[in-house]
Scaffold this active site. Sequence first.
Site, short mmCIF file in Angstrom:
data_model
loop_
_atom_site.label_atom_id
_atom_site.label_comp_id
_atom_site.label_asym_id
_atom_site.label_seq_id
_atom_site.Cartn_x
_atom_site.Cartn_y
_atom_site.Cartn_z
N THR A 121 0.84 -1.19 0.00
CA THR A 121 0.00 0.00 0.00
C THR A 121 0.88 1.24 0.00
O THR A 121 1.89 1.31 0.70
CB THR A 121 -0.91 0.01 1.24
OG1 THR A 121 -0.09 0.00 2.40
CG2 THR A 121 -1.81 -1.22 1.26
N GLY B 174 0.27 4.04 1.31
CA GLY B 174 0.17 4.84 2.52
C GLY B 174 1.02 4.35 3.66
O GLY B 174 1.08 5.00 4.70
N CYS B 175 1.70 3.23 3.52
CA CYS B 175 2.43 2.64 4.64
C CYS B 175 3.75 3.35 4.91
O CYS B 175 4.34 3.21 5.97
CB CYS B 175 2.70 1.15 4.40
SG CYS B 175 3.84 0.86 3.02
N GLY B 176 4.26 4.09 3.92
CA GLY B 176 5.52 4.78 4.11
C GLY B 176 6.73 3.94 3.83
O GLY B 176 7.84 4.47 3.78
N LEU B 177 6.57 2.64 3.63
CA LEU B 177 7.71 1.76 3.41
C LEU B 177 8.05 1.60 1.95
O LEU B 177 9.20 1.38 1.61
CB LEU B 177 7.42 0.38 4.03
CG LEU B 177 7.29 0.34 5.54
CD1 LEU B 177 6.95 -1.07 6.00
CD2 LEU B 177 8.58 0.82 6.20
#
Length: 279
Positions: free
Chosen positions: A120, A122-125
Amino acid sequence: MHAKRTVGAASVPDASALGASQSYQYSNLEGSAAAETALAEEVALAIAYNGISQAVMLVSPSDLEDFIVGFSLGSGIIASPDEIYDFRLSGCGSSMQAEVEIASRAFWALKEHRRQLTGTTGCGLCGVEAVEQALPELQVLPATALPPAHWLDGLRQRISDFQPLGRHSGAVHAALFMNDQGELLLSREDIGRHNALDKLIGALVRQGIPLAGGVAVVTSRCSLELIQKALRAGLQTLVSLSAPTGLALQWARRHNLNLIHLPQHSAPRVYSPAMENRS
């Protein structure tokens, strides 16, 4: 096989046999009679490794075998040419496919890379993984001497003989290789500057040409991706006809890659190694 013509000790593809340009009609704004000119062609090449689609590249439809090997190596998909077991090109017109069989170890690493980039947003990873792929850890080259200054004398004029497609139709970049005697051996051309270097790397690998003491020359600007491709291939000196970016320069210095800019109207500029490191 492409028709060849000889320039000195090197062989150069004949533009008429490249299949990478066609004639098209045009007229001017005043509506004069139509005339014809040659334009560079491009095709969409879909590349799959062990049956898994990896990329679709817009390339000039010449020397595609060299491109497959060079792209695989220069993009870090394989660590050495031995990890390519076989490949097959198919298709026609503006759509072509390349089925490449690579070693299990290389394929596992490729699948792991693809898995890391899936997730995803939005996870930032995902962004972190993408940055790690854009700025990978690459091996530092052994320090090597800079080429003699006279090797670069008149180089812009000399490489014209190695750009048949560019002279015929324009709109293409070239990458060339000069051996450890300062002799221009071969070149590859493509609409994409990355593709041209990939094709050159593939040609050097497939023909078993020694890289030690040699010089790669690119007619395009020199950005980080070209530095990374040169490092992965083991090219020790890169000459660019256009200026490098700051990040490209930093990586060249960090990895012992000789980086030289050859301006059109002034003397060559040695960016790497740094001046303070030269004896």
